[in-house]
Design a protein around this motif. Structure first.
Motif, PDB file in Angstrom:
ATOM      1  N   MET A   1      -0.118  61.523  92.531  1.00  0.00           N
ATOM      2  CA  MET A   1       0.781  62.167  91.335  1.00  0.00           C
ATOM      3  C   MET A   1       2.073  62.627  92.285  1.00  0.00           C
ATOM      4  N   LYS A   2       3.094  62.247  91.499  1.00  0.00           N
ATOM      5  CA  LYS A   2       4.520  62.786  91.770  1.00  0.00           C
ATOM      6  C   LYS A   2       4.721  64.234  91.435  1.00  0.00           C
ATOM      7  N   PRO A   3       5.203  64.940  92.005  1.00  0.00           N
ATOM      8  CA  PRO A   3       5.703  66.408  91.544  1.00  0.00           C
ATOM      9  C   PRO A   3       6.497  66.511  90.324  1.00  0.00           C
ATOM     10  N   LYS A   4       6.525  67.232  89.495  1.00  0.00           N
ATOM     11  CA  LYS A   4       7.826  67.442  88.359  1.00  0.00           C
ATOM     12  C   LYS A   4       8.735  67.822  89.177  1.00  0.00           C
ATOM     13  N   LYS A   5      10.165  67.445  88.722  1.00  0.00           N
ATOM     14  CA  LYS A   5      11.438  67.613  89.324  1.00  0.00           C
ATOM     15  C   LYS A   5      12.033  68.818  88.244  1.00  0.00           C
ATOM     16  N   ILE A   6      11.999  69.830  88.805  1.00  0.00           N
ATOM     17  CA  ILE A   6      12.819  70.919  87.793  1.00  0.00           C
ATOM     18  C   ILE A   6      14.056  71.638  88.441  1.00  0.00           C
ATOM     19  N   VAL A   7      15.154  71.123  87.507  1.00  0.00           N
ATOM     20  CA  VAL A   7      16.548  71.697  88.016  1.00  0.00           C
ATOM     21  C   VAL A   7      16.710  72.989  87.583  1.00  0.00           C
ATOM     22  N   ILE A   8      17.467  73.803  88.347  1.00  0.00           N
ATOM     23  CA  ILE A   8      18.049  75.073  88.055  1.00  0.00           C
ATOM     24  C   ILE A   8      19.560  74.760  88.256  1.00  0.00           C
ATOM     25  N   THR A   9      20.219  75.026  87.032  1.00  0.00           N
ATOM     26  CA  THR A   9      21.635  74.724  87.149  1.00  0.00           C
ATOM     27  C   THR A   9      22.248  75.936  86.432  1.00  0.00           C
ATOM     28  N   GLY A  10      23.769  76.046  86.607  1.00  0.00           N
ATOM     29  CA  GLY A  10      24.444  76.854  86.040  1.00  0.00           C
ATOM     30  C   GLY A  10      25.830  76.896  86.667  1.00  0.00           C
ATOM     31  N   GLY A  11      26.833  77.624  85.997  1.00  0.00           N
ATOM     32  CA  GLY A  11      28.289  77.634  86.701  1.00  0.00           C
ATOM     33  C   GLY A  11      28.193  78.417  87.906  1.00  0.00           C
ATOM     34  N   ILE A  67      20.880  62.087  94.949  1.00  0.00           N
ATOM     35  CA  ILE A  67      20.009  60.649  95.022  1.00  0.00           C
ATOM     36  C   ILE A  67      19.027  60.812  96.067  1.00  0.00           C
ATOM     37  N   ASN A  68      19.604  61.021  97.263  1.00  0.00           N
ATOM     38  CA  ASN A  68      18.488  61.453  98.413  1.00  0.00           C
ATOM     39  C   ASN A  68      17.425  62.611  97.845  1.00  0.00           C
ATOM     40  N   GLN A  69      17.933  63.550  97.575  1.00  0.00           N
ATOM     41  CA  GLN A  69      17.048  64.638  97.476  1.00  0.00           C
ATOM     42  C   GLN A  69      16.110  64.389  96.281  1.00  0.00           C
ATOM     43  N   PHE A  70      16.492  63.637  95.283  1.00  0.00           N
ATOM     44  CA  PHE A  70      15.547  63.084  94.219  1.00  0.00           C
ATOM     45  C   PHE A  70      14.606  62.482  94.991  1.00  0.00           C
ATOM     46  N   HIS A  71      14.700  61.609  95.690  1.00  0.00           N
ATOM     47  CA  HIS A  71      13.713  60.723  96.398  1.00  0.00           C
ATOM     48  C   HIS A  71      12.732  61.545  97.206  1.00  0.00           C
ATOM     49  N   GLU A  72      13.413  62.500  98.173  1.00  0.00           N
ATOM     50  CA  GLU A  72      12.975  63.615  98.901  1.00  0.00           C
ATOM     51  C   GLU A  72      11.790  64.202  98.110  1.00  0.00           C
ATOM     52  N   ALA A  73      12.186  64.811  96.883  1.00  0.00           N
ATOM     53  CA  ALA A  73      11.467  65.458  95.920  1.00  0.00           C
ATOM     54  C   ALA A  73      10.005  64.931  95.568  1.00  0.00           C
ATOM     55  N   SER A  74      10.101  63.656  95.420  1.00  0.00           N
ATOM     56  CA  SER A  74       8.864  62.739  95.030  1.00  0.00           C
ATOM     57  C   SER A  74       7.920  62.706  96.236  1.00  0.00           C
ATOM     58  N   LYS A  75       8.434  63.034  97.285  1.00  0.00           N
ATOM     59  CA  LYS A  75       7.243  62.987  98.650  1.00  0.00           C
ATOM     60  C   LYS A  75       6.589  64.236  98.783  1.00  0.00           C
ATOM     61  N   PHE A  76       6.835  65.585  98.141  1.00  0.00           N
ATOM     62  CA  PHE A  76       6.263  66.770  98.195  1.00  0.00           C
ATOM     63  C   PHE A  76       4.880  66.502  97.554  1.00  0.00           C
ATOM     64  N   PRO A  77       3.740  67.015  98.264  1.00  0.00           N
ATOM     65  CA  PRO A  77       2.389  66.703  97.763  1.00  0.00           C
ATOM     66  C   PRO A  77       2.091  68.280  96.723  1.00  0.00           C
ATOM     67  N   VAL A  78       2.710  68.420  96.001  1.00  0.00           N
ATOM     68  CA  VAL A  78       2.727  69.551  95.337  1.00  0.00           C
ATOM     69  C   VAL A  78       3.091  69.164  93.783  1.00  0.00           C
ATOM     70  N   ILE A 113      15.651  60.664  86.525  1.00  0.00           N
ATOM     71  CA  ILE A 113      15.496  61.526  85.506  1.00  0.00           C
ATOM     72  C   ILE A 113      14.440  62.650  86.146  1.00  0.00           C
ATOM     73  N   TYR A 114      15.133  64.084  85.601  1.00  0.00           N
ATOM     74  CA  TYR A 114      14.532  65.077  86.270  1.00  0.00           C
ATOM     75  C   TYR A 114      13.306  65.511  84.959  1.00  0.00           C
ATOM     76  N   ASP A 115      12.430  66.195  85.313  1.00  0.00           N
ATOM     77  CA  ASP A 115      11.334  66.545  84.249  1.00  0.00           C
ATOM     78  C   ASP A 115      11.625  67.833  83.528  1.00  0.00           C
ATOM     79  N   ASP A 116      12.426  68.954  84.168  1.00  0.00           N
ATOM     80  CA  ASP A 116      12.861  69.947  83.085  1.00  0.00           C
ATOM     81  C   ASP A 116      14.193  70.530  83.822  1.00  0.00           C
ATOM     82  N   VAL A 117      14.882  71.384  82.997  1.00  0.00           N
ATOM     83  CA  VAL A 117      16.312  71.854  83.519  1.00  0.00           C
ATOM     84  C   VAL A 117      16.326  73.282  82.542  1.00  0.00           C
TER      85      VAL A 117
END
Length: 179
Positions: A1-11, A67-78, A113-117
């Motif tokens: 199971m790959k973790p959901k990638k949750i983006v926190i963004t803003g100005g 893009i590297n961070q996106f791939h890195e995030a997929s490796k977390f066991p969470v 593609i991120y799972d939530d923003v």
């Protein structure tokens, strides 16, 4: 199971980093913003503000890093990985400042593609500048609008994080992630 990638963004100066740091202290997996490290790396090479002197190169470095961070995030066991900004931020900033760019930036937004923003609003009372953040508050308002437009353009429905204490904002985000 790959973790959901949750983006926190803003100005700039909306509290993103403070929230990410607090989430991390709670034991959640987090990936930090990379623009400051790219800026500092350029300074070490004698380029005071890479964003100003070569904005396209700066944007390419940010895109490659995210893009590297996106791939890195997929490796977390969470279950969730919280990310300080995402790829649509790059396009948003370029659009906001009228910078031309090639299709590779659009492809990056379409392919990763991120799972939530979560989108933090401009907040004059906490707004500040520093050596890496040089935008004024009016520019921060414009950047916020560009970020929202960019994320919607790529199919996201950003959740608007209300103003409040870090704990209140964090609670809002974590409650929405659970649902």
């Amino acid at each position: 199971m790959k973790p959901k990638k949750i983006v926190i963004t803003g100005g700039p100066s909306t509290g993103k980093t403070s929230i990410i740091e607090k989430i991390e202290l709670m034991g959640h997996a987090c990936i930090h913003e990379i623009s400051r490290s790219i800026t500092l790396e350029a300074r070490e090479q004698g380029i005071q503000q890479l964003f100003v002197s070569d904005p396209l190169l700066f944007s390419k470095k940010i895109t490659e890093g995210r893009i590297n961070q996106f791939h890195e995030a997929s490796k977390f066991p969470v279950k969730h990985v919280f990310m300080d900004r995402g790829l649509p931020d790059v396009v948003a900033y370029m659009d906001c400042f009228g910078q031309e760019y090639d299709h590779s930036f659009i492809e990056a937004c379409e392919n990763y593609i991120y799972d939530d923003v979560f989108l933090l609003p401009p907040w004059k009372e906490i707004y500040s500048t520093d050596e890496e953040r040089y935008e004024n508050f009016d520019e921060a308002l414009r950047i916020h609008d560009c970020l929202e437009t960019s994320y919607k353009k790529y199919g996201y429905k950003p959740k608007h994080v209300p103003k409040g204490t870090i704990a209140e904002r964090l609670s809002f985000i974590l409650n929405k992630v659970k649902n």
